[in-house]
Scaffold this motif. Structure first.
Motif, PDB file in Angstrom:
ATOM      1  N   GLN A   1      11.144  -7.473   1.520  1.00  0.00           N
ATOM      2  CA  GLN A   1      11.190  -7.110   0.102  1.00  0.00           C
ATOM      3  C   GLN A   1      10.481  -8.121  -0.795  1.00  0.00           C
ATOM      4  O   GLN A   1      10.263  -7.834  -1.986  1.00  0.00           O
ATOM      5  CB  GLN A   1      12.650  -6.981  -0.340  1.00  0.00           C
ATOM      6  CG  GLN A   1      13.390  -5.807   0.288  1.00  0.00           C
ATOM      7  CD  GLN A   1      14.877  -5.833  -0.011  1.00  0.00           C
ATOM      8  OE1 GLN A   1      15.404  -6.847  -0.464  1.00  0.00           O
ATOM      9  NE2 GLN A   1      15.563  -4.728   0.255  1.00  0.00           N
ATOM     10  N   GLN A   2      10.108  -9.270  -0.262  1.00  0.00           N
ATOM     11  CA  GLN A   2       9.469 -10.305  -1.071  1.00  0.00           C
ATOM     12  C   GLN A   2       8.191  -9.782  -1.719  1.00  0.00           C
ATOM     13  O   GLN A   2       7.285  -9.304  -1.031  1.00  0.00           O
ATOM     14  CB  GLN A   2       9.148 -11.534  -0.221  1.00  0.00           C
ATOM     15  CG  GLN A   2      10.364 -12.301   0.258  1.00  0.00           C
ATOM     16  CD  GLN A   2      10.016 -13.357   1.293  1.00  0.00           C
ATOM     17  OE1 GLN A   2       8.859 -13.511   1.688  1.00  0.00           O
ATOM     18  NE2 GLN A   2      11.028 -14.101   1.748  1.00  0.00           N
ATOM     19  N   GLY A   3       8.115  -9.838  -3.031  1.00  0.00           N
ATOM     20  CA  GLY A   3       6.928  -9.418  -3.754  1.00  0.00           C
ATOM     21  C   GLY A   3       6.755  -7.922  -3.869  1.00  0.00           C
ATOM     22  O   GLY A   3       5.726  -7.460  -4.380  1.00  0.00           O
ATOM     23  N   ALA A   4       7.721  -7.153  -3.430  1.00  0.00           N
ATOM     24  CA  ALA A   4       7.589  -5.697  -3.446  1.00  0.00           C
ATOM     25  C   ALA A   4       7.772  -5.154  -4.857  1.00  0.00           C
ATOM     26  O   ALA A   4       8.547  -5.689  -5.661  1.00  0.00           O
ATOM     27  CB  ALA A   4       8.615  -5.059  -2.511  1.00  0.00           C
ATOM     28  N   ALA A   5       7.071  -4.075  -5.152  1.00  0.00           N
ATOM     29  CA  ALA A   5       7.188  -3.443  -6.467  1.00  0.00           C
ATOM     30  C   ALA A   5       8.580  -2.849  -6.663  1.00  0.00           C
ATOM     31  O   ALA A   5       9.150  -2.921  -7.765  1.00  0.00           O
ATOM     32  CB  ALA A   5       6.123  -2.350  -6.604  1.00  0.00           C
TER      33      ALA A   5
ATOM     34  N   ASP B   1       0.828  -1.211   0.000  1.00  0.00           N
ATOM     35  CA  ASP B   1       0.000   0.000   0.000  1.00  0.00           C
ATOM     36  C   ASP B   1       0.862   1.261   0.000  1.00  0.00           C
ATOM     37  O   ASP B   1       0.516   2.266  -0.629  1.00  0.00           O
ATOM     38  CB  ASP B   1      -0.911   0.002   1.226  1.00  0.00           C
ATOM     39  CG  ASP B   1      -1.983  -1.083   1.169  1.00  0.00           C
ATOM     40  OD1 ASP B   1      -2.208  -1.631   0.075  1.00  0.00           O
ATOM     41  OD2 ASP B   1      -2.568  -1.397   2.231  1.00  0.00           O
ATOM     42  N   ILE B   2       1.976   1.217   0.703  1.00  0.00           N
ATOM     43  CA  ILE B   2       2.878   2.369   0.741  1.00  0.00           C
ATOM     44  C   ILE B   2       3.444   2.634  -0.654  1.00  0.00           C
ATOM     45  O   ILE B   2       3.417   3.763  -1.159  1.00  0.00           O
ATOM     46  CB  ILE B   2       4.027   2.130   1.749  1.00  0.00           C
ATOM     47  CG1 ILE B   2       3.496   2.176   3.185  1.00  0.00           C
ATOM     48  CG2 ILE B   2       5.144   3.166   1.560  1.00  0.00           C
ATOM     49  CD1 ILE B   2       4.524   1.734   4.229  1.00  0.00           C
ATOM     50  N   GLN B   3       3.962   1.583  -1.301  1.00  0.00           N
ATOM     51  CA  GLN B   3       4.623   1.777  -2.588  1.00  0.00           C
ATOM     52  C   GLN B   3       3.645   2.155  -3.694  1.00  0.00           C
ATOM     53  O   GLN B   3       4.047   2.757  -4.691  1.00  0.00           O
ATOM     54  CB  GLN B   3       5.404   0.519  -2.968  1.00  0.00           C
ATOM     55  CG  GLN B   3       6.635   0.298  -2.078  1.00  0.00           C
ATOM     56  CD  GLN B   3       7.599  -0.704  -2.652  1.00  0.00           C
ATOM     57  OE1 GLN B   3       7.190  -1.762  -3.144  1.00  0.00           O
ATOM     58  NE2 GLN B   3       8.893  -0.389  -2.606  1.00  0.00           N
ATOM     59  N   ALA B   4       2.387   1.833  -3.506  1.00  0.00           N
ATOM     60  CA  ALA B   4       1.386   2.225  -4.500  1.00  0.00           C
ATOM     61  C   ALA B   4       1.160   3.728  -4.512  1.00  0.00           C
ATOM     62  O   ALA B   4       0.639   4.266  -5.508  1.00  0.00           O
ATOM     63  CB  ALA B   4       0.067   1.499  -4.231  1.00  0.00           C
ATOM     64  N   ALA B   5       1.556   4.422  -3.454  1.00  0.00           N
ATOM     65  CA  ALA B   5       1.245   5.853  -3.354  1.00  0.00           C
ATOM     66  C   ALA B   5       2.457   6.742  -3.114  1.00  0.00           C
ATOM     67  O   ALA B   5       2.379   7.951  -3.319  1.00  0.00           O
ATOM     68  CB  ALA B   5       0.230   6.077  -2.225  1.00  0.00           C
TER      69      ALA B   5
ATOM     70  N   PRO C   1      11.846  -3.237  -4.435  1.00  0.00           N
ATOM     71  CA  PRO C   1      12.567  -3.701  -3.241  1.00  0.00           C
ATOM     72  C   PRO C   1      13.733  -2.798  -2.868  1.00  0.00           C
ATOM     73  O   PRO C   1      14.142  -2.759  -1.707  1.00  0.00           O
ATOM     74  CB  PRO C   1      13.047  -5.102  -3.637  1.00  0.00           C
ATOM     75  CG  PRO C   1      12.976  -5.154  -5.125  1.00  0.00           C
ATOM     76  CD  PRO C   1      11.864  -4.245  -5.514  1.00  0.00           C
ATOM     77  N   GLY C   2      14.266  -2.056  -3.826  1.00  0.00           N
ATOM     78  CA  GLY C   2      15.447  -1.245  -3.560  1.00  0.00           C
ATOM     79  C   GLY C   2      15.250  -0.136  -2.552  1.00  0.00           C
ATOM     80  O   GLY C   2      16.228   0.349  -1.966  1.00  0.00           O
TER      81      GLY C   2
END
Length: 490
Positions: A122-126, A98-102, A128-129
């Motif tokens: 980081q698993q599955g993150a849009a 949800d954080i990375q979506a916004a 990870p970096g």
């Protein structure tokens, strides 16, 4: 102005909010708990009371604190996003998603997790970096340590930037060389915690006895010198290698339930000794011992001022020592009220000296303030009386600095009563080391009501005790320097 988003406003999240806010950042909070604002307000109240006292320069103006209904609203435009949601990996994965979506692609996403490795987060993150562990210690607004842990996928430039920003908050980021379960510091705590549980279970000690063993002993040493530097000093002039040779074999003895220890090979001894040399080799053992002792004195005196931990032990010992001196306990104990009353008998501590090597001018005032407090107690203005609503406030003070006092010097302050009656009390203090006059202090005080904060008459008992000294000393000549103005000829 920078902006931080706090996702999860519990004890740790609230501490992060306080750390950012009091250092001038705008802070946006998301937490579905309807009590989140109240809980964070309580943390902020503690932080506003304590954090400014760590520094001798004012903190910047506080940033703006806002609460938001969604993660997207909270992280929009944030430079730093700190995730402090419950320690369940599924919840953290959804929160990070949800954080990375916004959020901005170059925003820092730090996790307060104490157990999960960054690779798990980081698993599955849009992206990870931009995700890293930034694990703090409670209270976050006071303790400086932050464990910063990344992976090969973490953006190195972003990690460097995050560590710079943490230093700007007055924190000390510790970059872990590799990820590991529970990071670094909590692994020490876990080992101590497990051993403590066995000691309680086996009836060896109670929880209070275990806590006393820590806070009265090695815990204070660790607070200022850590583990390896403490053991380096324990090795004496021969240093760390000697310590390991002397005490290393004890790790094989059945002292602990935690028996899986590495073999003390020459390679391990050389590795640790070399790192210890790099850490502390620029200082001699004598220098380390003096630094250790100075730090211990300062910390234990601070604890004494709060009557806490090892400081409470000092306070009890101090009371015993005071009872064995000629320091009077009550006005009735003063058999000759015409003579100056001994109100302070003490040594000058290390932390009372300044860059000139002698007692700091502020500490002269403290010593004379202690003398005034002691005389107030003698005439009945003690803690119980003050709690009932009356006290004396100092209205004017004049100090003459006549000679130097150095650390370790035993000083006496004797007090005369130059006047008193009604709401007024006029005291004269002389500080000496033996026969040598070091300073004089003149204090004029008014009795006040603590309810109205205005002058009021003291109790009849205080008036009678004070009058006894005033009348006994009324015919004595005024001491030299009384009523002296600043700059007047000596």
């Amino acid at each position: 102005m920078s902006t931080a988003a706090i996702i999860g406003g519990g004890v740790i999240g609230g501490g992060w909010a306080a750390r950012f806010l009091l250092n001038g950042w705008d802070v946006r909070v998301f937490d579905p708990d309807p009590e989140a604002a109240r809980k964070i307000d309580a943390v902020l109240a503690n932080a506003r009371r304590s954090l400014p006292g760590l520094l001798d320069v004012a903190l910047p103006d506080e940033g703006r604190l806002t609460y938001h209904d969604t993660i997207a609203q909270a992280v929009d435009g944030a430079d730093w996003i700190q995730e402090s949601v419950p320690e369940r990996l599924g919840i953290k994965h959804q929160t990070v998603s949800d954080i990375q979506a916004a959020c901005a692609a170059d925003a820092i996403i730090g996790s307060s997790t104490s157990g999960f490795k960054p690779s798990q987060l980081q698993q599955g993150a849009a992206r990870p970096g931009q995700i890293m562990v930034c694990h703090p210690f409670n209270p976050v607004y006071l303790l400086p340590l932050v464990e910063v842990v990344g992976t090969e996928d973490t953006d190195e430039a972003l990690v460097v930037h995050a560590m710079s920003m943490l230093r700007g908050l007055g924190m000390s980021p510790l970059r872990l060389r590799k990820e590991i379960d529970a990071h670094l510091a909590d692994r020490f705590l876990e080992a101590v915690w497990r051993e403590a549980l066995w000691l309680v279970k086996d009836g060896v000690a109670t929880t209070a006895e275990i806590d006393d063993a820590i806070r009265y002993g090695f815990g204070i040493r660790w607070a200022q010198m850590g583990l390896f530097e403490t053991y380096r000093v324990a090795g004496g002039e021969a240093g760390m290698k000697h310590f390991m040779a002397q005490f290393g074999p004890a790790l094989k003895w059945p002292w602990t339930k935690l028996m899986d220890v590495p073999d003390f090979t020459d390679e391990l001894v050389d590795l640790i000794a070399g790192q210890s040399d790099d850490q502390s080799g620029h200082l001699s053992i004598a220098q380390l011992e003096r630094a250790r002792d100075g730090n211990l004195v300062a910390m234990m005196r601070a604890l004494k001022s709060h009557n806490w931990g090892a400081g409470a032990i000092l306070g009890q010992h101090e009371a015993t020592l005071r009872a064995g001196t000629e320091l009077a306990q009550t006005a009735a104990d003063v058999t000759d009220p015409a003579a100056p009353v001994l109100t302070v008998h003490r040594a000058v501590p290390l932390d009372w000296t300044d860059y000139n090597g002698h007692m700091n001018e502020a500490k002269y005032l403290q010593a004379f303030g202690d003398a005034t407090d002691r005389f107030m107690e003698l005439i009945g203005c003690d803690a119980a009386y003050i709690a009932s609503g009356g006290s004396y406030f100092t209205a004017e003070t004049h100090i003459r600095h006549i000679d130097e006092a150095h650390a370790g010097a035993v000083i006496d302050v004797r007090t005369r009563v130059l006047g008193g009656g009604g709401k007024k009390m006029h005291l004269w203090h002389e500080m000496r080391e033996g026969d040598r006059l070091l300073a004089t202090g003149e204090h004029f005080l008014l009795h006040v009501s603590l309810e109205t904060r205005r002058p009021s008459d003291p109790s009849a008992q205080i008036t009678a005790a004070l009058t006894r000294f005033v009348e006994a000393q009324a015919d004595q000549p005024a001491p030299e320097g009384v009523g002296r103005a600043v700059g007047a000829p000596r």
